[in-house]
Design a protein around this motif. Structure first.
Motif, PDB file in Angstrom:
ATOM      1  N   ARG A 149      39.843  50.713  32.576  1.00  0.00           N
ATOM      2  CA  ARG A 149      40.286  49.599  31.114  1.00  0.00           C
ATOM      3  C   ARG A 149      39.692  49.212  30.354  1.00  0.00           C
ATOM      4  N   VAL A 150      38.658  48.065  31.284  1.00  0.00           N
ATOM      5  CA  VAL A 150      38.508  46.957  30.924  1.00  0.00           C
ATOM      6  C   VAL A 150      37.156  47.542  30.133  1.00  0.00           C
ATOM      7  N   ALA A 151      36.441  48.191  30.834  1.00  0.00           N
ATOM      8  CA  ALA A 151      34.989  49.412  30.497  1.00  0.00           C
ATOM      9  C   ALA A 151      34.967  50.410  29.402  1.00  0.00           C
ATOM     10  N   LEU A 152      36.483  51.033  29.071  1.00  0.00           N
ATOM     11  CA  LEU A 152      37.276  51.362  28.138  1.00  0.00           C
ATOM     12  C   LEU A 152      37.566  50.297  26.380  1.00  0.00           C
ATOM     13  N   GLY A 153      37.329  49.290  27.158  1.00  0.00           N
ATOM     14  CA  GLY A 153      37.789  48.381  25.656  1.00  0.00           C
ATOM     15  C   GLY A 153      39.558  48.315  26.194  1.00  0.00           C
ATOM     16  N   ARG A 154      40.100  49.079  26.254  1.00  0.00           N
ATOM     17  CA  ARG A 154      41.820  48.350  26.487  1.00  0.00           C
ATOM     18  C   ARG A 154      42.518  47.860  27.102  1.00  0.00           C
ATOM     19  N   LEU A 155      41.556  46.419  27.827  1.00  0.00           N
ATOM     20  CA  LEU A 155      41.936  46.040  28.675  1.00  0.00           C
ATOM     21  C   LEU A 155      41.107  44.486  28.803  1.00  0.00           C
ATOM     22  N   VAL A 156      41.375  43.152  28.748  1.00  0.00           N
ATOM     23  CA  VAL A 156      40.792  42.331  28.908  1.00  0.00           C
ATOM     24  C   VAL A 156      41.572  41.441  29.635  1.00  0.00           C
ATOM     25  N   VAL A 157      40.897  40.462  30.745  1.00  0.00           N
ATOM     26  CA  VAL A 157      41.283  40.041  32.077  1.00  0.00           C
ATOM     27  C   VAL A 157      40.525  39.529  32.871  1.00  0.00           C
ATOM     28  N   VAL A 158      41.167  37.849  33.257  1.00  0.00           N
ATOM     29  CA  VAL A 158      40.378  36.866  33.984  1.00  0.00           C
ATOM     30  C   VAL A 158      40.820  37.487  35.605  1.00  0.00           C
ATOM     31  N   VAL A 159      39.556  37.242  35.860  1.00  0.00           N
ATOM     32  CA  VAL A 159      39.659  37.870  37.525  1.00  0.00           C
ATOM     33  C   VAL A 159      39.091  36.299  38.533  1.00  0.00           C
ATOM     34  N   GLY A 160      38.379  37.014  40.005  1.00  0.00           N
ATOM     35  CA  GLY A 160      37.931  35.877  40.581  1.00  0.00           C
ATOM     36  C   GLY A 160      36.278  36.564  40.142  1.00  0.00           C
ATOM     37  N   ASP A 161      35.364  35.191  40.890  1.00  0.00           N
ATOM     38  CA  ASP A 161      34.053  35.250  40.074  1.00  0.00           C
ATOM     39  C   ASP A 161      33.729  36.271  41.490  1.00  0.00           C
ATOM     40  N   SER A 162      34.028  36.967  42.726  1.00  0.00           N
ATOM     41  CA  SER A 162      33.829  37.437  43.542  1.00  0.00           C
ATOM     42  C   SER A 162      33.851  38.885  43.662  1.00  0.00           C
ATOM     43  N   VAL A 163      34.178  39.379  42.489  1.00  0.00           N
ATOM     44  CA  VAL A 163      34.354  40.644  42.052  1.00  0.00           C
ATOM     45  C   VAL A 163      32.953  41.415  41.408  1.00  0.00           C
ATOM     46  N   ARG A 164      32.431  40.374  40.749  1.00  0.00           N
ATOM     47  CA  ARG A 164      30.971  40.930  40.619  1.00  0.00           C
ATOM     48  C   ARG A 164      30.197  41.891  41.120  1.00  0.00           C
ATOM     49  N   ASP A 165      30.051  42.668  42.311  1.00  0.00           N
ATOM     50  CA  ASP A 165      29.701  43.242  42.912  1.00  0.00           C
ATOM     51  C   ASP A 165      30.295  44.856  43.226  1.00  0.00           C
ATOM     52  N   ARG A 166      32.131  44.863  42.170  1.00  0.00           N
ATOM     53  CA  ARG A 166      32.476  45.591  42.370  1.00  0.00           C
ATOM     54  C   ARG A 166      32.264  46.259  40.273  1.00  0.00           C
ATOM     55  N   LEU A 167      31.868  46.052  39.783  1.00  0.00           N
ATOM     56  CA  LEU A 167      31.276  46.398  38.202  1.00  0.00           C
ATOM     57  C   LEU A 167      31.079  47.256  37.295  1.00  0.00           C
ATOM     58  N   GLY A 168      30.126  47.647  38.570  1.00  0.00           N
ATOM     59  CA  GLY A 168      28.944  48.200  37.892  1.00  0.00           C
ATOM     60  C   GLY A 168      27.931  48.186  36.834  1.00  0.00           C
ATOM     61  N   GLN A 169      27.698  48.696  36.010  1.00  0.00           N
ATOM     62  CA  GLN A 169      26.478  48.505  34.855  1.00  0.00           C
ATOM     63  C   GLN A 169      27.602  48.611  33.576  1.00  0.00           C
ATOM     64  N   SER A 170      28.881  48.845  33.340  1.00  0.00           N
ATOM     65  CA  SER A 170      29.523  49.285  31.891  1.00  0.00           C
ATOM     66  C   SER A 170      30.617  48.075  32.142  1.00  0.00           C
ATOM     67  N   VAL A 171      30.320  46.719  32.881  1.00  0.00           N
ATOM     68  CA  VAL A 171      31.500  45.885  32.359  1.00  0.00           C
ATOM     69  C   VAL A 171      30.495  44.592  33.160  1.00  0.00           C
ATOM     70  N   ARG A 172      30.739  43.781  31.985  1.00  0.00           N
ATOM     71  CA  ARG A 172      30.182  42.560  32.571  1.00  0.00           C
ATOM     72  C   ARG A 172      31.485  40.892  32.426  1.00  0.00           C
ATOM     73  N   ALA A 173      30.952  40.173  33.703  1.00  0.00           N
ATOM     74  CA  ALA A 173      32.481  38.759  33.945  1.00  0.00           C
ATOM     75  C   ALA A 173      31.151  37.764  33.618  1.00  0.00           C
ATOM     76  N   VAL A 174      32.233  36.851  32.239  1.00  0.00           N
ATOM     77  CA  VAL A 174      31.712  35.913  31.710  1.00  0.00           C
ATOM     78  C   VAL A 174      32.592  34.895  32.089  1.00  0.00           C
ATOM     79  N   PRO A 175      31.705  33.888  32.910  1.00  0.00           N
ATOM     80  CA  PRO A 175      32.256  32.597  33.119  1.00  0.00           C
ATOM     81  C   PRO A 175      33.739  31.721  31.895  1.00  0.00           C
ATOM     82  N   VAL A 176      34.855  31.091  32.352  1.00  0.00           N
ATOM     83  CA  VAL A 176      36.201  31.219  31.351  1.00  0.00           C
ATOM     84  C   VAL A 176      35.905  29.483  31.824  1.00  0.00           C
TER      85      VAL A 176
END
Length: 214
Positions: A149-176
């Protein structure tokens, strides 16, 4: 055909022995069951501390074997008996629970790879909250679904940094910056079964630090 007096005594003693054996079997099964616990954890916990926790708990002759239930309502799972222990992220005090702090979790906001803010070194919480599609609470859905949903531009959410390994190329994780301090904790009810307290004691002794994708 009738039992003699000696036979009556022998029969009564046999019944007592059989009853004692049934009791012994039930107690043995209960004791064996107490060596298993159920851990409630949020989706995305696998890549972080959870595997190490499971391995440490199972180690040794008194090891505890654990099942895992993935849920976004870890406290509810403890309260309704679905789980004995919860691996979760804590931002505020949780009354009525005992817990061990395992380490801090850095909050990151998930954005589509092409988002204008996706390459920023960090974002302020106020900036994140102003973004279209921002959800203050994690949706009750699988992590992979949220990432899609994030990749499609339909969701913005704050999660823990450890999810980086599961994001793939279509989503970025930016520190908050400005997000409440978050600790990864192992929590349980004060009246938890012996196997659950043994698992938490093992985790404390091992000193595991990690993140769970809160």
């Amino acid at each position: 055909m009738r039992l003699t007096a000696a036979g009556e005594v022998f029969l009564a003693e046999c019944r007592t022995i059989l009853a004692a054996m049934d009791t012994a079997v039930r107690k043995a099964r209960k004791a064996a069951g107490q060596q298993r616990v159920t851990i409630a954890a949020g989706p995305g916990s696998g890549p972080g501390v959870l595997p190490a926790l499971l391995a440490a708990g199972a180690d040794g002759p008194d090891g505890v074997h654990a099942d895992v239930v993935f849920t976004y309502d870890e406290i509810g799972a403890l309260q309704d008996g679905t789980a004995d222990v919860a691996l979760m992220c804590q931002t505020v005090a949780i009354p009525g629970l005992e817990l061990i702090e395992l380490g801090p979790e850095e909050p990151v906001v998930l954005l589509p790879a092409g988002h204008p803010l996706a390459e920023r070194p960090f974002l302020a919480l106020t900036e994140v909250e102003a973004l279209p599609g921002y959800a203050a609470q994690l949706p009750n859905e699988a992590l992979d679904t949220m990432v899609d949903r994030v990749a499609l531009g339909r969701l913005v959410v704050v999660v823990g940094d450890s999810v980086r390994d599961r994001l793939g190329q279509s989503v970025r994780a930016v520190p908050v910056h400005g997000y409440p301090d978050t600790q990864l904790v192992l929590a349980w009810l004060p009246n938890a079964r012996p196997a659950a307290t043994r698992l938490t004691a093992t985790a404390h002794a091992a000193g595991h630090n990690g993140s769970c994708g809160c």
